[in-house]
Design an enzyme around this catalytic site. Structure first.
Site, PDB file in Angstrom:
ATOM      1  N   GLY A 138      38.066  40.020  35.863  1.00  0.00           N
ATOM      2  CA  GLY A 138      38.925  39.260  34.953  1.00  0.00           C
ATOM      3  C   GLY A 138      39.072  39.857  33.565  1.00  0.00           C
ATOM      4  N   SER A 139      38.881  41.162  33.435  1.00  0.00           N
ATOM      5  CA  SER A 139      38.998  41.741  32.086  1.00  0.00           C
ATOM      6  C   SER A 139      40.428  41.653  31.561  1.00  0.00           C
ATOM      7  CB  SER A 139      38.513  43.194  32.080  1.00  0.00           C
ATOM      8  OG  SER A 139      39.391  44.029  32.805  1.00  0.00           O
ATOM      9  N   ASN A 140      41.395  41.671  32.451  1.00  0.00           N
ATOM     10  CA  ASN A 140      42.783  41.538  31.987  1.00  0.00           C
ATOM     11  C   ASN A 140      43.124  40.093  31.631  1.00  0.00           C
ATOM     12  OD1 ASN A 140      44.243  44.249  32.117  1.00  0.00           O
ATOM     13  ND2 ASN A 140      42.988  44.212  33.974  1.00  0.00           N
ATOM     14  N   ASN A 164      53.054  41.512  38.273  1.00  0.00           N
ATOM     15  CA  ASN A 164      51.800  42.125  38.710  1.00  0.00           C
ATOM     16  C   ASN A 164      51.442  43.289  37.791  1.00  0.00           C
ATOM     17  OD1 ASN A 164      49.614  42.753  40.592  1.00  0.00           O
ATOM     18  ND2 ASN A 164      50.833  44.523  41.199  1.00  0.00           N
ATOM     19  N   HIS A 220      49.488  46.876  37.764  1.00  0.00           N
ATOM     20  CA  HIS A 220      48.980  47.893  38.686  1.00  0.00           C
ATOM     21  C   HIS A 220      48.450  49.082  37.874  1.00  0.00           C
ATOM     22  CE1 HIS A 220      48.486  49.924  42.490  1.00  0.00           C
ATOM     23  NE2 HIS A 220      48.954  51.018  41.912  1.00  0.00           N
ATOM     24  N   LYS A 226      45.787  39.310  52.435  1.00  0.00           N
ATOM     25  CA  LYS A 226      47.128  38.771  52.192  1.00  0.00           C
ATOM     26  C   LYS A 226      47.044  37.274  51.928  1.00  0.00           C
ATOM     27  CE  LYS A 226      48.089  38.102  57.116  1.00  0.00           C
ATOM     28  NZ  LYS A 226      49.017  38.326  58.228  1.00  0.00           N
ATOM     29  N   ILE A 240      51.408  39.550  48.690  1.00  0.00           N
ATOM     30  CA  ILE A 240      52.162  38.301  48.561  1.00  0.00           C
ATOM     31  C   ILE A 240      53.292  38.297  49.590  1.00  0.00           C
ATOM     32  CG2 ILE A 240      53.591  36.969  46.957  1.00  0.00           C
ATOM     33  CD1 ILE A 240      50.627  37.157  46.133  1.00  0.00           C
ATOM     34  N   MET A 253      43.969  40.645  44.573  1.00  0.00           N
ATOM     35  CA  MET A 253      43.993  41.713  45.578  1.00  0.00           C
ATOM     36  C   MET A 253      44.466  41.204  46.937  1.00  0.00           C
ATOM     37  SD  MET A 253      43.274  44.023  43.499  1.00  0.00           S
ATOM     38  CE  MET A 253      42.937  45.516  44.404  1.00  0.00           C
ATOM     39  N   ARG A 254      45.652  40.613  46.931  1.00  0.00           N
ATOM     40  CA  ARG A 254      46.255  40.149  48.185  1.00  0.00           C
ATOM     41  C   ARG A 254      47.735  40.472  48.183  1.00  0.00           C
ATOM     42  NH1 ARG A 254      43.258  36.506  51.325  1.00  0.00           N
ATOM     43  NH2 ARG A 254      41.255  36.191  50.324  1.00  0.00           N
TER      44      ARG A 254
HETATM   45  C1  GAR Z   1      43.072  46.091  37.215  1.00  0.00           C
HETATM   46  O1  GAR Z   1      42.764  47.450  36.993  1.00  0.00           O
HETATM   47  C2  GAR Z   1      44.407  45.951  37.908  1.00  0.00           C
HETATM   48  O2  GAR Z   1      45.333  46.925  37.509  1.00  0.00           O
HETATM   49  C3  GAR Z   1      44.020  46.129  39.336  1.00  0.00           C
HETATM   50  O3  GAR Z   1      42.808  45.423  39.462  1.00  0.00           O
HETATM   51  C4  GAR Z   1      42.102  45.505  38.230  1.00  0.00           C
HETATM   52  C5  GAR Z   1      41.646  44.124  37.861  1.00  0.00           C
HETATM   53  O4  GAR Z   1      40.697  44.177  36.853  1.00  0.00           O
HETATM   54  N1  GAR Z   1      45.012  45.628  40.218  1.00  0.00           N
HETATM   55  C6  GAR Z   1      45.383  46.248  41.335  1.00  0.00           C
HETATM   56  O5  GAR Z   1      44.864  47.267  41.724  1.00  0.00           O
HETATM   57  C7  GAR Z   1      46.486  45.553  42.109  1.00  0.00           C
HETATM   58  N2  GAR Z   1      47.015  46.435  43.103  1.00  0.00           N
HETATM   59  P1  GAR Z   1      40.232  42.846  36.108  1.00  0.00           P
HETATM   60  O6  GAR Z   1      39.770  41.857  37.182  1.00  0.00           O
HETATM   61  O7  GAR Z   1      39.116  43.283  35.239  1.00  0.00           O
HETATM   62  O8  GAR Z   1      41.402  42.321  35.317  1.00  0.00           O
END
Ligand code: GAR
Length: 192
Positions: A11-13, A109, A111, A65, A95, A92-93
């Site tokens: 969840g850092s984002n 999303n 990426h 999914k 849609i 990570m699913r």
């Molecule tokens: C992020 O790096 C995001 O870009 C990636 O998962 C990480 C989540 O980090 N997403 C994907 O790869 C989607 N295909 P977080 O849980 O620390 O936010």
């Protein structure tokens, strides 16, 4: 603009989004709910910290999914939040069309690559192993094509000779933490 965040991991984002909000840098956006598909996902700990409801939403029996009755469960729970924007922040699913139709044009999303390069799993590892010298991250609208929807914005990072897989990943994540809140803020200002 009512924002619902979906995640699966640390969840850092989502944290970056909530910190931007606390700093007055999220425009007219407000995070109204966080959902995670894993009961032990770090993202759920952000709820109490930032005063936002954070809830585990089971997506079983599928692992990769969002489909079947789980998809319906997600649609109902998210609809009740009356979202203007659904942010997939490490969700990570894949849609499926039912979810896309329920929230048409409202799902974005994040990426960890400069799409269309390196879609799918482990975008960071793919870019590192390919030896690219410019990498980055992308925020895009979600469509049926995995990581293939219209690009909203991207941020680039340079790979230096002294970079390691860890320092490379750190650069990508830092770029993500700046890009995603900025995109949300911009989308919220356009909504008016
Ligand atoms: C992020 O790096 C995001 O870009 C990636 O998962 C990480 C989540 O980090 N997403 C994907 O790869 C989607 N295909 P977080 O849980 O620390 O936010």
């Amino acid at each position: 603009m009512r924002v619902v965040i979906l995640g699966s991991g640390r969840g850092s984002n989502a944290e970056a989004i909530l910190l931007a909000k606390a700093a007055g840098k999220l425009g007219r956006a407000e995070v109204v709910q966080i959902f995670a598909d894993k009961p032990d996902a770090g993202i759920l700990a952000l709820g109490p910290r930032f005063g936002v409801p954070a809830t585990f939403l089971d997506a079983a029996p599928f692992k990769t999914k969002l489909d079947g009755s789980a998809e319906q469960h997600y649609i109902a729970a998210i609809s009740s939040c009356q979202p203007d924007l659904i942010v997939l922040a490490g969700f990570m699913r894949v849609i499926k069309p039912g979810f896309l139709t329920a929230f048409a044009g409202k799902i974005i999303n994040l990426h960890p690559s400069l799409l269309p390069s390196f879609p799918g799993l482990d975008g960071i590892g793919q870019a590192w192993r390919r030896g690219v010298k410019i990498a980055g991250c992308t925020v895009h609208y979600v469509t049926q094509e995995v990581d293939g929807g219209p690009i909203i914005d991207q941020a680039a990072v340079h790979v230096e000779a002294e970079d390691t897989p860890d320092s490379f990943a750190d650069k990508i994540h830092a770029a993500e933490h700046a890009l995603l809140p900025a995109v949300i803020a911009r989308l919220s200002e356009k909504k008016a």
